[in-house]
Design a protein around this motif. Structure first.
Motif, PDB file in Angstrom:
ATOM      1  N   MET A   1      -6.438 -11.923 -11.557  1.00 37.61           N
ATOM      2  CA  MET A   1      -6.556 -10.744 -11.435  1.00 37.61           C
ATOM      3  C   MET A   1      -5.954 -10.014 -12.767  1.00 37.61           C
ATOM      4  SD  MET A   1      -3.329  -9.030  -8.895  1.00 37.61           S
ATOM      5  CE  MET A   1      -4.089  -9.753  -7.227  1.00 37.61           C
ATOM      6  N   ARG A   5      -4.693  -4.111 -12.166  1.00 36.50           N
ATOM      7  CA  ARG A   5      -4.866  -4.109 -10.931  1.00 36.50           C
ATOM      8  C   ARG A   5      -3.631  -4.750 -10.219  1.00 36.50           C
ATOM      9  NH1 ARG A   5      -8.809  -8.106  -7.473  1.00 36.50           N
ATOM     10  NH2 ARG A   5      -8.365  -7.287  -5.495  1.00 36.50           N
ATOM     11  N   ARG A   6      -2.808  -5.725 -10.752  1.00 35.77           N
ATOM     12  CA  ARG A   6      -1.580  -6.034 -10.265  1.00 35.77           C
ATOM     13  C   ARG A   6      -0.796  -4.852 -10.178  1.00 35.77           C
ATOM     14  NH1 ARG A   6       1.412 -10.624  -9.413  1.00 35.77           N
ATOM     15  NH2 ARG A   6       3.555 -10.470  -9.863  1.00 35.77           N
ATOM     16  N   ARG A   8      -1.209  -1.788 -10.025  1.00 39.87           N
ATOM     17  CA  ARG A   8      -1.745  -0.909  -8.929  1.00 39.87           C
ATOM     18  C   ARG A   8      -1.359  -1.378  -7.496  1.00 39.87           C
ATOM     19  NH1 ARG A   8      -6.754  -0.330 -11.965  1.00 39.87           N
ATOM     20  NH2 ARG A   8      -7.876  -1.595 -10.327  1.00 39.87           N
ATOM     21  N   ILE A   9      -1.421  -2.562  -7.534  1.00 39.85           N
ATOM     22  CA  ILE A   9      -0.838  -3.180  -6.109  1.00 39.85           C
ATOM     23  C   ILE A   9       0.430  -2.982  -6.099  1.00 39.85           C
ATOM     24  CG2 ILE A   9      -0.694  -5.334  -5.110  1.00 39.85           C
ATOM     25  CD1 ILE A   9      -3.534  -6.312  -6.007  1.00 39.85           C
ATOM     26  N   THR A  12       1.408   0.649  -5.086  1.00 39.79           N
ATOM     27  CA  THR A  12       0.965   0.980  -4.056  1.00 39.79           C
ATOM     28  C   THR A  12       1.862   0.353  -2.767  1.00 39.79           C
ATOM     29  OG1 THR A  12      -1.473   0.994  -4.492  1.00 39.79           O
ATOM     30  CG2 THR A  12      -1.002   0.827  -2.232  1.00 39.79           C
ATOM     31  N   ARG A  13       2.529  -0.775  -2.893  1.00 35.84           N
ATOM     32  CA  ARG A  13       3.377  -1.421  -2.214  1.00 35.84           C
ATOM     33  C   ARG A  13       4.855  -0.485  -2.289  1.00 35.84           C
ATOM     34  NH1 ARG A  13       4.486  -7.340  -3.532  1.00 35.84           N
ATOM     35  NH2 ARG A  13       2.220  -7.227  -2.863  1.00 35.84           N
TER      36      ARG A  13
END
Length: 242
Positions: A1, A5-6, A8-9, A12-13
């Motif tokens: 990963m 991307r991490r 963004r995750i 988002t959380r």
């Protein structure tokens, strides 16, 4: 990963948690607002409406009522200031603010004597001012909990920007406080018709339940919901050559 991307995750959380929190607190605010309006006969968070009512009351010679409404304006401002003071340097700032709201709503629910009607009104207004410090923004986007006019305005401007092909970041989120407050207002109105002033105990209980849930949100995430003023950067001017 990948790192991007991490990130963004994680973002988002954080956004999902913040949006859910705003929806829940806005529901509480709407429920309390509708119940307070029906119990006290005046707005407990809509200070624009109270300002207009105070002006009309003065014009009609209802000085006492105008003074009460002006007192509500002052109380609401004090509640907002108190919210910032209560949350200051707190790890679980949202939890602490909601505990204060619960305590004040408990006092309001217990003030059932007609002689304490004005005190009850002011207590609810104070709680509605205080709750605004619970969440001030989500990922940099300003959020209003008890005043949704600004949110609707930002939502409408977001629609306009989307139409012209220049959408603003996460503008759709601005409708969440209105949805929560509208749903809470409907529940509060129906419950007041059924329970009378007893509905205030329900709003107090709901505030306590949300506070308990919020306790388990990591303190660092609760602190991210606070408005932080960025310090001004000093311009560094090059030294003149001799």
């Amino acid at each position: 990963m990948t790192i991007e991307r991490r990130r963004r995750i994680i973002r988002t959380r954080r956004t999902a948690i913040g949006t859910t929190l705003v929806a829940g607190i806005s529901f509480l605010a709407g429920m309390t607002d509708a119940a307070g309006l029906l119990v006290a006969g005046s707005f407990v968070s809509f200070m624009s409406g109270n300002t207009t009512r105070a002006a009309v009351a003065l014009a009609e010679g209802q000085t006492r009522y105008a003074v009460i409404l002006l007192g509500a304006l002052l109380t609401f401002v004090v509640g907002n200031a108190l919210g910032i003071i209560v949350a200051h340097n707190a790890g679980r700032r949202t939890f602490r603010v909601l505990c204060g709201v619960t305590l004040i709503l408990g006092f309001a629910a217990g003030a059932t004597s007609p002689a304490l009607a004005t005190f009850q009104f002011y207590a609810i207004v104070l709680a509605m001012g205080l709750v605004n410090a619970a969440v001030e923004h989500i990922e940099g986007l300003p959020i209003g909990l008890t005043y949704v006019t600004g949110g609707l305005s930002r939502f409408g401007r977001g629609i306009g920007s989307w139409v012209i092909g220049a959408p603003r970041r996460d503008w759709a989120m601005q409708i969440v406080p209105w949805l929560g407050m509208a749903a809470g207002g409907i529940c509060g109105a129906f419950l007041e018709r059924a329970l009378g002033t007893g509905v205030l105990w329900l709003t107090c209980t709901l505030s306590a339940v949300i506070a308990i849930v919020v306790f388990f949100i990591p303190p660092r995430l609760q602190q991210r919901h606070a408005h932080r003023t960025q310090p001004a950067r000093l311009a560094i001017r090059p030294k003149p050559h001799p």
